[in-house]
Enzyme design. Structure first.
Site, PDB file in Angstrom:
ATOM      1  CE  LYS A  13      38.269 -25.823 -41.016  1.00 34.02           C
ATOM      2  NZ  LYS A  13      39.724 -25.597 -41.132  1.00 34.02           N
ATOM      3  NE  ARG A  87      39.489 -27.883 -47.687  1.00 30.29           N
ATOM      4  CZ  ARG A  87      39.421 -28.447 -46.500  1.00 30.29           C
ATOM      5  NH1 ARG A  87      38.275 -28.737 -45.970  1.00 30.29           N
ATOM      6  NH2 ARG A  87      40.522 -28.706 -45.824  1.00 30.29           N
ATOM      7  NE  ARG A 121      45.276 -31.238 -37.162  1.00 26.66           N
ATOM      8  CZ  ARG A 121      44.515 -30.531 -37.975  1.00 26.66           C
ATOM      9  NH1 ARG A 121      43.666 -29.647 -37.483  1.00 26.66           N
ATOM     10  NH2 ARG A 121      44.622 -30.657 -39.274  1.00 26.66           N
ATOM     11  NE  ARG A 154      44.041 -34.536 -41.104  1.00 22.59           N
ATOM     12  CZ  ARG A 154      43.317 -33.483 -41.413  1.00 22.59           C
ATOM     13  NH1 ARG A 154      42.422 -33.024 -40.547  1.00 22.59           N
ATOM     14  NH2 ARG A 154      43.458 -32.874 -42.567  1.00 22.59           N
ATOM     15  NE  ARG A 165      45.764 -29.826 -44.807  1.00 21.08           N
ATOM     16  CZ  ARG A 165      45.874 -30.302 -43.579  1.00 21.08           C
ATOM     17  NH1 ARG A 165      47.010 -30.856 -43.183  1.00 21.08           N
ATOM     18  NH2 ARG A 165      44.888 -30.224 -42.737  1.00 21.08           N
TER      19      ARG A 165
HETATM   20  P1  AMP Z   1      40.383 -31.311 -43.463  1.00 16.05           P
HETATM   21  O1  AMP Z   1      40.199 -32.490 -42.568  1.00 16.05           O
HETATM   22  O2  AMP Z   1      39.194 -30.399 -43.487  1.00 16.05           O
HETATM   23  O3  AMP Z   1      41.669 -30.579 -43.198  1.00 16.05           O
HETATM   24  O4  AMP Z   1      40.517 -31.910 -44.961  1.00 16.05           O
HETATM   25  C1  AMP Z   1      41.557 -32.774 -45.341  1.00 16.05           C
HETATM   26  C2  AMP Z   1      41.630 -32.892 -46.855  1.00 16.05           C
HETATM   27  O5  AMP Z   1      40.397 -33.433 -47.354  1.00 16.05           O
HETATM   28  C3  AMP Z   1      41.792 -31.569 -47.608  1.00 16.05           C
HETATM   29  O6  AMP Z   1      43.158 -31.178 -47.704  1.00 16.05           O
HETATM   30  C4  AMP Z   1      41.192 -31.911 -48.959  1.00 16.05           C
HETATM   31  O7  AMP Z   1      42.086 -32.670 -49.756  1.00 16.05           O
HETATM   32  C5  AMP Z   1      40.025 -32.818 -48.579  1.00 16.05           C
HETATM   33  N1  AMP Z   1      38.778 -32.033 -48.331  1.00 16.05           N
HETATM   34  C6  AMP Z   1      38.162 -31.820 -47.152  1.00 16.05           C
HETATM   35  N2  AMP Z   1      37.040 -31.095 -47.312  1.00 16.05           N
HETATM   36  C7  AMP Z   1      36.946 -30.845 -48.632  1.00 16.05           C
HETATM   37  C8  AMP Z   1      36.022 -30.124 -49.428  1.00 16.05           C
HETATM   38  N3  AMP Z   1      34.964 -29.485 -48.880  1.00 16.05           N
HETATM   39  N4  AMP Z   1      36.234 -30.080 -50.762  1.00 16.05           N
HETATM   40  C9  AMP Z   1      37.286 -30.696 -51.320  1.00 16.05           C
HETATM   41  N5  AMP Z   1      38.215 -31.373 -50.633  1.00 16.05           N
HETATM   42  C10 AMP Z   1      38.051 -31.453 -49.297  1.00 16.05           C
END
Ligand code: AMP
Length: 207
Positions: A13, A87, A121, A154, A165
């Site tokens: 994404k 999400r 990554r 990360r 996740r």
């Molecule tokens: P990402 O970078 O999108 O993989 O997000 C990393 C982490 O941030 C996720 O595993 C969640 O803990 C938190 N997170 C990101 N976006 C959201 C969202 N829209 N709602 C809730 N938690 C989020």
């Protein structure tokens, strides 16, 4: 254009969002980046959500939704590429109440592929460019090809958190696909190909 990118962790994404931003000049908003910035700044909100992020879980839904929608209203209310938000069904409904989304792009990648993509990554601290230790290494180790920024791994890109996740994605985010399918906005893209091919498909879909 108001676009939403949906897909499991590691589906690409972020990579596609950066390409779309470059091509169409639409602002890219990554909920993960916004939350990580709060954690790094050590705000009260950041301290609260760090616990959930470390576990790969979705934190306090209302609070997070409010923060992301506020950020959206402040920075790019007229057009955006949302990456990582919505999400959950709750977030999709809240977004729909204030914005009419033009398309929801679902990048479809199978589970076994996800784990290997995520653990290798590396992400650029400065510009957000994404690399992979095996399949897309940077030219100079630890440095971004595009801007020279430092690459980081990360904290939640480890095997244990990835499994969580994926589980959260299956239970919480899949209903979001049905939400957009129901309103005729969902477009599915095969995400198990080269980033350039995926991008070409997206451009075609967007007309
Ligand atoms: P990402 O970078 O999108 O993989 O997000 C990393 C982490 O941030 C996720 O595993 C969640 O803990 C938190 N997170 C990101 N976006 C959201 C969202 N829209 N709602 C809730 N938690 C989020």
């Amino acid at each position: 254009m108001k676009l939403v990118l949906i897909g499991p962790p590691g589906s690409g994404k972020g990579t596609q969002a950066l390409k779309l931003k470059e091509r169409y000049g639409i602002p890219h908003l990554s909920s993960g980046d916004i939350l990580r910035a709060q954690v790094a700044a050590g705000t009260e909100f950041g301290k609260k959500i760090k616990v959930y992020m470390d576990r790969g879980e979705i934190g306090p839904a209302e609070l997070i939704t409010e923060v992301i929608l506020h950020h959206l209203a402040e920075t790019c209310p007229d057009g955006f590429i949302l990456d990582g938000f919505p999400r959950t069904l709750y977030q999709a409904e809240k977004l729909g109440a204030s914005h009419s989304v033009d398309a929801a792009l679902f990048i479809d990648v199978s589970e076994p592929e996800i784990a290997s993509r995520i653990t290798g990554r590396r992400t650029c601290k400065s510009c957000g460019a994404i690399y992979h230790m095996k399949t897309k290494p940077s030219r100079a180790e630890g440095l971004c090809d595009a801007c020279g920024g430092a690459l980081f791994h990360r904290a939640d890109d480890n095997e244990e958190t990835v499994l969580n996740r994926i589980r959260v994605y299956k239970t919480e985010t899949r209903p979001v696909l049905d939400f957009y399918r129901g309103s005729g906005l969902l477009r599915t893209i095969n995400g198990e190909r080269e980033a350039e091919e995926i991008f070409a498909d997206i451009v075609e879909l967007l007309g």
